[in-house]
Scaffold this motif. Structure first.
Motif, PDB file in Angstrom:
ATOM      1  N   UNK A 233      -1.313  -8.685 -13.113  1.00 39.98           N
ATOM      2  CA  UNK A 233      -2.285  -7.506 -11.845  1.00 39.98           C
ATOM      3  C   UNK A 233      -1.555  -9.638 -11.432  1.00 39.98           C
ATOM      4  N   UNK A 234      -0.910 -10.653 -11.859  1.00 39.45           N
ATOM      5  CA  UNK A 234      -0.822 -11.464 -11.142  1.00 39.45           C
ATOM      6  C   UNK A 234       0.311 -11.326  -9.856  1.00 39.45           C
ATOM      7  N   UNK A 235       1.152 -10.278 -10.131  1.00 38.82           N
ATOM      8  CA  UNK A 235       2.415 -10.475  -8.321  1.00 38.82           C
ATOM      9  C   UNK A 235       1.806  -8.692  -7.783  1.00 38.82           C
ATOM     10  N   UNK A 236       0.562  -8.212  -8.231  1.00 38.15           N
ATOM     11  CA  UNK A 236       0.021  -6.906  -7.757  1.00 38.15           C
ATOM     12  C   UNK A 236      -0.460  -7.469  -6.990  1.00 38.15           C
ATOM     13  N   UNK A 237      -1.239  -8.351  -7.329  1.00 43.66           N
ATOM     14  CA  UNK A 237      -2.872  -9.589  -6.413  1.00 43.66           C
ATOM     15  C   UNK A 237      -1.868  -9.805  -5.800  1.00 43.66           C
ATOM     16  N   UNK A 238      -1.459 -10.666  -6.394  1.00 37.69           N
ATOM     17  CA  UNK A 238      -0.395 -11.564  -4.726  1.00 37.69           C
ATOM     18  C   UNK A 238       0.749 -11.349  -4.178  1.00 37.69           C
ATOM     19  N   UNK A 239       0.300  -9.609  -4.112  1.00 36.55           N
ATOM     20  CA  UNK A 239       1.189  -9.426  -2.557  1.00 36.55           C
ATOM     21  C   UNK A 239       0.274  -9.281  -1.297  1.00 36.55           C
ATOM     22  N   UNK A 240      -0.486  -9.459  -1.161  1.00 42.45           N
ATOM     23  CA  UNK A 240      -1.599 -10.115  -0.056  1.00 42.45           C
ATOM     24  C   UNK A 240      -1.824 -11.440   0.443  1.00 42.45           C
ATOM     25  N   UNK A 241      -1.436 -12.223  -0.669  1.00 41.94           N
ATOM     26  CA  UNK A 241      -1.299 -13.835  -0.699  1.00 41.94           C
ATOM     27  C   UNK A 241      -0.988 -14.347   0.816  1.00 41.94           C
ATOM     28  N   UNK A 242      -1.734 -14.669   1.662  1.00 44.12           N
ATOM     29  CA  UNK A 242      -0.863 -15.512   2.960  1.00 44.12           C
ATOM     30  C   UNK A 242      -2.153 -14.518   3.997  1.00 44.12           C
ATOM     31  N   UNK A 243      -2.350 -13.307   3.326  1.00 44.47           N
ATOM     32  CA  UNK A 243      -2.341 -12.302   4.681  1.00 44.47           C
ATOM     33  C   UNK A 243      -3.365 -11.672   5.243  1.00 44.47           C
ATOM     34  N   UNK A 244      -4.109 -10.920   6.816  1.00 44.28           N
ATOM     35  CA  UNK A 244      -4.573 -10.791   7.278  1.00 44.28           C
ATOM     36  C   UNK A 244      -4.647  -9.726   7.441  1.00 44.28           C
ATOM     37  N   UNK A 245      -5.421  -8.335   6.678  1.00 44.60           N
ATOM     38  CA  UNK A 245      -5.064  -7.264   6.380  1.00 44.60           C
ATOM     39  C   UNK A 245      -6.370  -6.449   7.495  1.00 44.60           C
ATOM     40  N   UNK A 246      -5.959  -5.369   7.822  1.00 41.68           N
ATOM     41  CA  UNK A 246      -6.858  -4.518   8.467  1.00 41.68           C
ATOM     42  C   UNK A 246      -7.750  -3.840   7.957  1.00 41.68           C
ATOM     43  N   UNK A 251      -9.317   0.909   0.806  1.00 45.89           N
ATOM     44  CA  UNK A 251      -8.584  -0.493  -0.803  1.00 45.89           C
ATOM     45  C   UNK A 251      -6.701  -0.135  -0.126  1.00 45.89           C
ATOM     46  N   UNK A 252      -6.517  -1.081  -1.069  1.00 43.25           N
ATOM     47  CA  UNK A 252      -5.200  -0.821  -1.285  1.00 43.25           C
ATOM     48  C   UNK A 252      -5.361  -1.064  -3.180  1.00 43.25           C
ATOM     49  N   UNK A 253      -4.280  -0.178  -3.312  1.00 44.13           N
ATOM     50  CA  UNK A 253      -4.547   0.216  -4.676  1.00 44.13           C
ATOM     51  C   UNK A 253      -3.336   0.199  -5.101  1.00 44.13           C
ATOM     52  N   UNK A 254      -2.542  -0.563  -6.025  1.00 43.05           N
ATOM     53  CA  UNK A 254      -1.871  -0.721  -6.406  1.00 43.05           C
ATOM     54  C   UNK A 254      -1.631  -0.877  -7.931  1.00 43.05           C
ATOM     55  N   UNK A 283       2.524  -2.839 -20.265  1.00 44.23           N
ATOM     56  CA  UNK A 283       1.311  -2.581 -20.102  1.00 44.23           C
ATOM     57  C   UNK A 283       1.406  -1.796 -18.416  1.00 44.23           C
ATOM     58  N   UNK A 284       0.056  -1.215 -18.691  1.00 42.50           N
ATOM     59  CA  UNK A 284       0.162  -0.358 -17.407  1.00 42.50           C
ATOM     60  C   UNK A 284      -0.961  -1.176 -16.234  1.00 42.50           C
ATOM     61  N   UNK A 285      -0.610  -1.690 -15.450  1.00 39.71           N
ATOM     62  CA  UNK A 285      -1.402  -2.756 -14.764  1.00 39.71           C
ATOM     63  C   UNK A 285      -2.224  -1.818 -13.223  1.00 39.71           C
ATOM     64  N   UNK A 286      -3.629  -1.755 -12.509  1.00 42.29           N
ATOM     65  CA  UNK A 286      -4.527  -1.588 -12.132  1.00 42.29           C
ATOM     66  C   UNK A 286      -4.619  -2.152 -11.592  1.00 42.29           C
ATOM     67  N   UNK A 287      -4.363  -3.097  -9.545  1.00 43.21           N
ATOM     68  CA  UNK A 287      -5.069  -2.969  -8.664  1.00 43.21           C
ATOM     69  C   UNK A 287      -5.744  -2.899  -7.464  1.00 43.21           C
ATOM     70  N   UNK A 288      -6.637  -3.265  -7.163  1.00 39.56           N
ATOM     71  CA  UNK A 288      -7.640  -3.061  -5.898  1.00 39.56           C
ATOM     72  C   UNK A 288      -7.309  -3.929  -5.041  1.00 39.56           C
ATOM     73  N   UNK A 289      -7.295  -3.946  -4.061  1.00 35.51           N
ATOM     74  CA  UNK A 289      -7.782  -4.797  -3.414  1.00 35.51           C
ATOM     75  C   UNK A 289      -8.898  -4.204  -1.935  1.00 35.51           C
ATOM     76  N   UNK A 290     -10.254  -4.532  -1.504  1.00 35.46           N
ATOM     77  CA  UNK A 290     -10.870  -4.100  -0.897  1.00 35.46           C
ATOM     78  C   UNK A 290     -11.708  -4.819   0.455  1.00 35.46           C
ATOM     79  N   UNK A 291     -13.065  -4.779   0.734  1.00 35.59           N
ATOM     80  CA  UNK A 291     -13.258  -5.583   1.431  1.00 35.59           C
ATOM     81  C   UNK A 291     -14.241  -5.451   0.763  1.00 35.59           C
ATOM     82  N   UNK A 292     -15.654  -6.402   1.152  1.00 40.38           N
ATOM     83  CA  UNK A 292     -16.667  -6.843   0.864  1.00 40.38           C
ATOM     84  C   UNK A 292     -17.521  -5.313  -0.138  1.00 40.38           C
TER      85      UNK A 292
END
Length: 427
Positions: A233-246, A251-254, A283-292
């Motif tokens: 979760x730590x690395x997958x979530x931080x893939x978007x750290x400091x970024x502005x996405x369209x 969603x992004x799913x990792x 562990x097999x981890x799932x992370x999603x990045x979504x809009x509000x």
């Protein structure tokens, strides 16, 4: 991390949310600290404005040959220059103090999360599958593994100390098969993108997901200041750290299949037998990045993806909604999947799926630009186990135990087992 502006506008809501989590009210202290910070910021701005104005006035006074006024203004500017560094240091100190205080406050639970003190107040949402129907005695996984000759705790202790396990032969392959099955399922059918990411990270990366500063004792730290990841979760979530996405790309799913490392601080005496609670596990981890707007629906989807792993393995499990007192630090709502372990005659957690809202995004400064192209909004983040491989191995061993002590390989894992359909005692 919570927004101090929101806290100033909603102090009662913050304290009510903290009370649901069994924590003391904090709004008054936070607002007082912010008031002190704002006062220093305002004083510094006033000094900067006056310095700029006085500098201009010096030029005007000298143009008029009013040297007395010019000298007085020069003395005022010199005094301001001498005073401002202390004010700037106060501003940095108070900013850091407020940031640290905010970083230690847990997330606000969603309104539909059951209020409770601990795990005894969690709510069973649904039951899936059936318990095994055989009549022979159940055994715990370590009894099964040691009897088969493929699970060795003594050698693991010799190598690394307690809370480690050595698996060999077909049992090691079964563990690998489980991980491969999970990652294949999530990438080929559930739409997640597989990621191979570092196992060591910097402190700011762990800060982004909320592991630091509050939970440092749970982590392993290297001699050069990096940390071993407690979850991907730590690395997958931080893939978007400091970024502005369209927004259109959300969603992004990792997903990632990685080892995880945990010190298990505070768990002395708990689950000391076997491999339920280890310092190192897959562990097999799932992370999603979504809009509000999408995060709540994504939470249900992610949980269903984790449930599908257990369904295809033919394991009986239950899905719980965690109460406010048992929920993780960064979560707004969490579902736990608990698999049935016949050897323990109980359910044990095998996956947690959480929606965090913009709590982690504020720490990472991860945003998205809306479809209208105007302004930016913090993303919402979600994470879940899809699932914990070691605990899944335990569940398969105990639920697929045969009367003669062998283990039947679940059908869905056969393509990964090289023709092996049953794990029998070593010769």
């Amino acid at each position: 991390m919570l927004d101090i502006k929101w806290i100033r506008d909603n102090p009662e809501a913050l304290d009510a949310a903290l009370a649901k989590r069994g924590a003391e009210p904090l709004s008054a202290g936070l607002i007082a600290l912010d008031e002190k910070r704002r006062s220093v910021v305002q004083a510094l701005q006033d000094m900067q404005s006056r310095r700029n104005a006085a500098s201009k006035e010096i030029g005007a006074a000298m143009a008029q040959k009013d040297m007395v006024l010019a000298d007085r203004l020069k003395a005022e500017v010199a005094h301001l220059k001498d005073t401002m560094p202390a004010a700037e240091e106060d501003e940095r100190r108070l900013n850091a103090e407020l940031s640290d205080a905010l970083s230690r406050i847990p997330n606000i639970p969603h309104d539909d999360v059951p209020v409770g003190r601990d795990e005894n107040d969690n709510v069973v949402t649904r039951m899936t599958g059936q318990k095994p129907g055989w009549n022979h005695p159940a055994k715990e996984h370590y009894e099964i593994g040691e009897a088969l000759g493929y699970m060795d705790f003594e050698r693991a202790t010799k190598l690394s100390g307690s809370r480690f396990t050595v698996l060999t032969g077909p049992l090691a392959r079964l563990e690998r098969a489980l991980g491969q099955f999970m990652i294949d399922l999530h990438t080929s059918e559930h739409g997640y993108t597989e990621v191979s990411s570092p196992l060591m990270v910097r402190a700011e990366t762990l800060y982004g997901t909320g592991n630091l500063p509050k939970f440092e004792e749970d982590l392993f730290k290297t001699t050069d200041g990096r940390y071993l990841i407690p979850t991907a979760e730590v690395t997958l979530t931080n893939l978007v750290a400091g970024e502005i996405l369209d927004q259109e790309k959300l969603p992004l799913r990792f997903t990632a299949l990685t080892p995880s490392f945990r010190s298990e601080a505070g768990s002395a005496g708990r689950d000391t037998r076997g491999m339920l609670r280890q310092h190192q596990f897959w562990k097999c981890e799932l992370v999603s990045i979504t809009d509000a707007e999408s995060s709540i629906a994504e939470h249900e989807r992610m949980t269903a993806c984790a449930e599908e792993v257990l369904k295809r393995l033919g394991l009986h499990f239950r899905t719980l909604t965690l109460c406010t007192g048992d929920m993780g630090f960064g979560s707004r709502k969490t579902y736990d999947l608990e698999v049935w372990l016949p050897g323990q005659n109980t359910y044990r957690e095998i996956s947690s799926c959480s929606v965090c809202g913009d709590f982690q995004a504020r720490r990472m400064n991860a945003r998205y630009r809306g479809k209208d192209g105007k302004g930016t909004t913090f993303v919402h983040t979600l994470n879940g186990s899809g699932t914990a491989v070691g605990r899944c191995l335990i569940a398969v061993m105990e639920n697929y135990l045969n009367e003669d002590g062998s283990i039947t390989v679940p059908d869905v894992l056969l393509p990964y087992m090289g023709g092996l359909t049953k794990i029998e005692k070593a010769n």
